[in-house]
Design a protein around this motif. Structure first.
Motif, PDB file in Angstrom:
ATOM      1  N   VAL A 215       0.927  -1.323  -0.109  1.00  0.00           N
ATOM      2  CA  VAL A 215       0.107  -0.060  -0.135  1.00  0.00           C
ATOM      3  C   VAL A 215       0.824   1.172   0.045  1.00  0.00           C
ATOM      4  O   VAL A 215       1.968   1.291   0.380  1.00  0.00           O
ATOM      5  CB  VAL A 215      -0.903   0.119   1.202  1.00  0.00           C
ATOM      6  CG1 VAL A 215      -1.969  -1.105   1.083  1.00  0.00           C
ATOM      7  CG2 VAL A 215      -0.171  -0.064   2.438  1.00  0.00           C
ATOM      8  N   GLU A 216       0.327   2.408  -0.439  1.00  0.00           N
ATOM      9  CA  GLU A 216       1.244   3.495  -0.918  1.00  0.00           C
ATOM     10  C   GLU A 216       0.773   4.528  -0.080  1.00  0.00           C
ATOM     11  O   GLU A 216      -0.227   4.436   0.392  1.00  0.00           O
ATOM     12  CB  GLU A 216       1.026   3.787  -2.254  1.00  0.00           C
ATOM     13  CG  GLU A 216       1.663   2.672  -3.459  1.00  0.00           C
ATOM     14  CD  GLU A 216       3.163   2.335  -3.059  1.00  0.00           C
ATOM     15  OE1 GLU A 216       3.949   3.303  -2.752  1.00  0.00           O
ATOM     16  OE2 GLU A 216       3.485   1.174  -3.466  1.00  0.00           O
ATOM     17  N   GLN A 217       1.715   5.570  -0.164  1.00  0.00           N
ATOM     18  CA  GLN A 217       1.270   6.975   0.299  1.00  0.00           C
ATOM     19  C   GLN A 217       1.046   7.030   1.898  1.00  0.00           C
ATOM     20  O   GLN A 217       1.760   6.321   2.568  1.00  0.00           O
ATOM     21  CB  GLN A 217       0.131   7.786  -0.571  1.00  0.00           C
ATOM     22  CG  GLN A 217       0.802   8.292  -1.690  1.00  0.00           C
ATOM     23  CD  GLN A 217       0.316   8.206  -3.101  1.00  0.00           C
ATOM     24  OE1 GLN A 217      -1.021   7.993  -2.981  1.00  0.00           O
ATOM     25  NE2 GLN A 217       0.864   8.113  -4.139  1.00  0.00           N
ATOM     26  N   GLU A 218      -0.191   7.570   2.125  1.00  0.00           N
ATOM     27  CA  GLU A 218      -0.450   7.719   3.625  1.00  0.00           C
ATOM     28  C   GLU A 218      -0.979   6.629   4.250  1.00  0.00           C
ATOM     29  O   GLU A 218      -1.204   6.587   5.390  1.00  0.00           O
ATOM     30  CB  GLU A 218      -1.369   9.050   3.806  1.00  0.00           C
ATOM     31  CG  GLU A 218      -2.978   8.917   3.664  1.00  0.00           C
ATOM     32  CD  GLU A 218      -3.270   8.480   2.268  1.00  0.00           C
ATOM     33  OE1 GLU A 218      -4.514   8.578   2.113  1.00  0.00           O
ATOM     34  OE2 GLU A 218      -2.797   8.218   1.356  1.00  0.00           O
ATOM     35  N   VAL A 219      -1.246   5.679   3.397  1.00  0.00           N
ATOM     36  CA  VAL A 219      -2.218   4.445   4.050  1.00  0.00           C
ATOM     37  C   VAL A 219      -1.276   3.816   5.043  1.00  0.00           C
ATOM     38  O   VAL A 219      -1.814   3.405   6.102  1.00  0.00           O
ATOM     39  CB  VAL A 219      -2.617   3.523   2.893  1.00  0.00           C
ATOM     40  CG1 VAL A 219      -3.426   2.411   3.513  1.00  0.00           C
ATOM     41  CG2 VAL A 219      -3.454   4.218   1.930  1.00  0.00           C
ATOM     42  N   GLU A 249      -8.283   5.191   8.621  1.00  0.00           N
ATOM     43  CA  GLU A 249      -8.559   6.635   8.926  1.00  0.00           C
ATOM     44  C   GLU A 249      -9.898   6.776   7.938  1.00  0.00           C
ATOM     45  O   GLU A 249     -10.643   7.796   8.419  1.00  0.00           O
ATOM     46  CB  GLU A 249      -7.643   7.426   8.868  1.00  0.00           C
ATOM     47  CG  GLU A 249      -6.816   7.184  10.057  1.00  0.00           C
ATOM     48  CD  GLU A 249      -5.620   8.318  10.396  1.00  0.00           C
ATOM     49  OE1 GLU A 249      -5.776   8.955  11.442  1.00  0.00           O
ATOM     50  OE2 GLU A 249      -4.734   8.611   9.519  1.00  0.00           O
ATOM     51  N   ARG A 250     -10.107   6.429   6.828  1.00  0.00           N
ATOM     52  CA  ARG A 250     -10.992   7.020   5.763  1.00  0.00           C
ATOM     53  C   ARG A 250     -11.690   5.554   4.948  1.00  0.00           C
ATOM     54  O   ARG A 250     -10.939   4.855   4.880  1.00  0.00           O
ATOM     55  CB  ARG A 250     -10.355   7.893   4.896  1.00  0.00           C
ATOM     56  CG  ARG A 250     -10.113   9.295   5.678  1.00  0.00           C
ATOM     57  CD  ARG A 250      -9.669  10.231   4.507  1.00  0.00           C
ATOM     58  NE  ARG A 250      -8.568  10.096   3.830  1.00  0.00           N
ATOM     59  CZ  ARG A 250      -7.459  10.218   4.284  1.00  0.00           C
ATOM     60  NH1 ARG A 250      -7.335  10.731   5.611  1.00  0.00           N
ATOM     61  NH2 ARG A 250      -6.113   9.997   3.671  1.00  0.00           N
ATOM     62  N   PRO A 251     -12.815   5.794   4.482  1.00  0.00           N
ATOM     63  CA  PRO A 251     -13.359   4.751   3.841  1.00  0.00           C
ATOM     64  C   PRO A 251     -12.707   4.508   2.614  1.00  0.00           C
ATOM     65  O   PRO A 251     -12.506   3.170   2.400  1.00  0.00           O
ATOM     66  CB  PRO A 251     -14.762   5.646   3.200  1.00  0.00           C
ATOM     67  CG  PRO A 251     -15.144   6.600   4.526  1.00  0.00           C
ATOM     68  CD  PRO A 251     -13.742   6.927   5.037  1.00  0.00           C
ATOM     69  N   LYS A 294     -12.124   7.528  12.284  1.00  0.00           N
ATOM     70  CA  LYS A 294     -11.570   8.696  11.730  1.00  0.00           C
ATOM     71  C   LYS A 294     -10.248   9.413  12.578  1.00  0.00           C
ATOM     72  O   LYS A 294     -10.597   9.542  13.691  1.00  0.00           O
ATOM     73  CB  LYS A 294     -12.802   9.476  11.580  1.00  0.00           C
ATOM     74  CG  LYS A 294     -12.706  10.766  10.707  1.00  0.00           C
ATOM     75  CD  LYS A 294     -14.105  11.406  10.660  1.00  0.00           C
ATOM     76  CE  LYS A 294     -14.110  12.674   9.692  1.00  0.00           C
ATOM     77  NZ  LYS A 294     -13.320  13.712  10.633  1.00  0.00           N
ATOM     78  N   ASP A 295      -9.383   9.838  11.658  1.00  0.00           N
ATOM     79  CA  ASP A 295      -8.175  10.513  12.400  1.00  0.00           C
ATOM     80  C   ASP A 295      -7.792  10.075  13.466  1.00  0.00           C
ATOM     81  O   ASP A 295      -7.445  10.714  14.553  1.00  0.00           O
ATOM     82  CB  ASP A 295      -8.642  11.775  12.227  1.00  0.00           C
ATOM     83  CG  ASP A 295      -8.977  12.637  11.130  1.00  0.00           C
ATOM     84  OD1 ASP A 295      -8.288  12.145  10.231  1.00  0.00           O
ATOM     85  OD2 ASP A 295      -9.589  13.564  11.093  1.00  0.00           O
ATOM     86  N   TRP A 296      -7.592   8.735  13.569  1.00  0.00           N
ATOM     87  CA  TRP A 296      -7.125   8.290  14.931  1.00  0.00           C
ATOM     88  C   TRP A 296      -5.754   8.554  15.543  1.00  0.00           C
ATOM     89  O   TRP A 296      -5.674   8.504  16.566  1.00  0.00           O
ATOM     90  CB  TRP A 296      -7.372   6.452  15.052  1.00  0.00           C
ATOM     91  CG  TRP A 296      -6.277   5.859  14.034  1.00  0.00           C
ATOM     92  CD1 TRP A 296      -6.602   5.242  12.974  1.00  0.00           C
ATOM     93  CD2 TRP A 296      -5.119   5.598  14.422  1.00  0.00           C
ATOM     94  NE1 TRP A 296      -5.492   4.682  12.369  1.00  0.00           N
ATOM     95  CE2 TRP A 296      -4.436   4.884  13.027  1.00  0.00           C
ATOM     96  CE3 TRP A 296      -4.092   5.603  15.315  1.00  0.00           C
ATOM     97  CZ2 TRP A 296      -3.297   4.498  13.122  1.00  0.00           C
ATOM     98  CZ3 TRP A 296      -2.854   5.228  15.325  1.00  0.00           C
ATOM     99  CH2 TRP A 296      -2.086   4.629  14.056  1.00  0.00           C
TER     100      TRP A 296
END
Ligand code: GDP
Ligand code: MG
Length: 310
Positions: A215-219, A249-251, A294-296
């Motif tokens: 998985v990439e980036q912010e994931v 953190e996000r759907p 969300k935003d944990w």
């Protein structure tokens, strides 16, 4: 006569920027996988202890998250975890990779280490297998110039031999240089124990490692795993049921993790299950649920729920 007299035992911790090979080195020294590793940021979030047993000594290595200027509440918690660990160990291993120029990140940590009085620091130049002997010699000098170290040593966690095949980077040398700073004392853990981490935590870590893959980036930052239940199935000695939650953190991240028709999540589950089976020695039934929290990373209540205490 006290037969324990010549025995040494105590704690070392590894510090360094993220991705320099701290967890990989700890696993190599312990001789078994107790900490998860990856080339993704924030892979290590707990101070996991690995135990190195030797005749005459027992070295407990505390693997820490990478140290860098924090940007989120999670980052702050991880940083204070590292700082607290630094003051509690007998010796510190400062890890700098052989294949990257030393820079601001390393200097920042060197300054932090200069504040930790009375604890010897061994500078460890990791990933020595990735560079030529010439480049390694230059890096050893650059690292030497960063601070005052009690020793400085190159190592490769992946196997003994350097790029040109003539220089063995032995893991034993690293252990020796750490052990010599330990106080005399009896073993702290039973012979054969490789970590004091509960199996439930290791299982959650193996699931997170599998989920990080690809998985990439912010994931990667956004993934957290909690094992809700882990028990032998009623009437069975050879099968463990594990119920776990993977939080994102996000759907949109949930969709990435699950993949098309759930394909990706199945791969994650299979990989994690195999690792856990190797760890605990029974078959495993693994039930994975993906949930959005969300935003944990920025939410104190969520952080506590996920096991990051202040
Ligand atoms: P940490 O963040 O400092 O704990 O770093 P990791 O132990 O997770 O390792 C980061 C990456 O560097 C992983 O992809 C490892 O496989 C790789 N790595 C670690 N040690 C070595 C080494 O000695 N040689 C090589 N070639 N790669 C390494
Ligand atoms: Mg690590």
């Amino acid at each position: 006569m006290d037969t324990q007299q010549d025995f040494r035992s105590g704690f070392a911790c590894f510090v360094g920027r993220p991705n320099v090979g701290k967890s990989t080195l700890m696993n190599a020294l312990v001789g078994s996988k107790v900490a998860i590793t990856s080339n993704r940021p924030q892979t290590t979030r707990r101070a996991i202890r690995g135990i190195v047993h030797r005749p005459g000594s027992q070295l407990v290595i505390v693997d820490t998250p990478g140290l860098h200027r924090p940007r989120t509440l999670l980052g702050e918690r991880l940083d204070s975890l590292v700082r607290n660990t630094l003051t509690e160990v007998d010796v510190i291993g400062f890890c700098v990779p052989a294949d990257e120029k030393t820079g601001d990140g390393d200097r920042y940590i060197a300054r932090e280490l200069a504040q930790v009085k009375n604890t010897p620091v061994v500078a460890i130049v990791t990933k020595a297998d990735k560079v030529t002997p010439q480049a390694l010699a230059e890096q050893l000098m650059a690292v030497d110039a960063l601070g005052s170290w009690s020793d400085i040593v190159p190592v490769s966690a992946l196997g003994g031999i350097g790029k040109t095949g003539d220089t063995p980077y032995q893991l034993d040398v690293v252990t020796d240089l750490l052990v010599k700073h330990l106080p005399e004392g009896p073993p702290l853990y039973p012979e054969g124990d490789l970590t004091d981490e509960p199996e439930q935590i290791l299982a959650a870590e193996f699931i997170r490692e599998a989920a990080l893959e690809g998985v990439e980036q912010e994931v990667p930052h956004s993934i957290a795993v909690v094992v809700d239940e882990m028990n032998l199935r009623e009437g069975r000695e050879d099968l463990t049921d594990i119920y776990a939650h993977v939080f994102v953190e996000r759907p949109s991240q949930k969709a990435i993790l699950i993949g098309r028709k759930g394909e990706r999540l199945r791969t994650v589950g299979t990989r994690a299950r195999q690792q856990i089976e190797a760890l605990i020695g029974t078959k495993v039934y693994l039930n994975l649920q993906v949930s959005v929290a969300k935003d944990w990373q920025r939410n104190p209540k969520q952080l506590r729920r996920l096991g990051f205490y202040d």
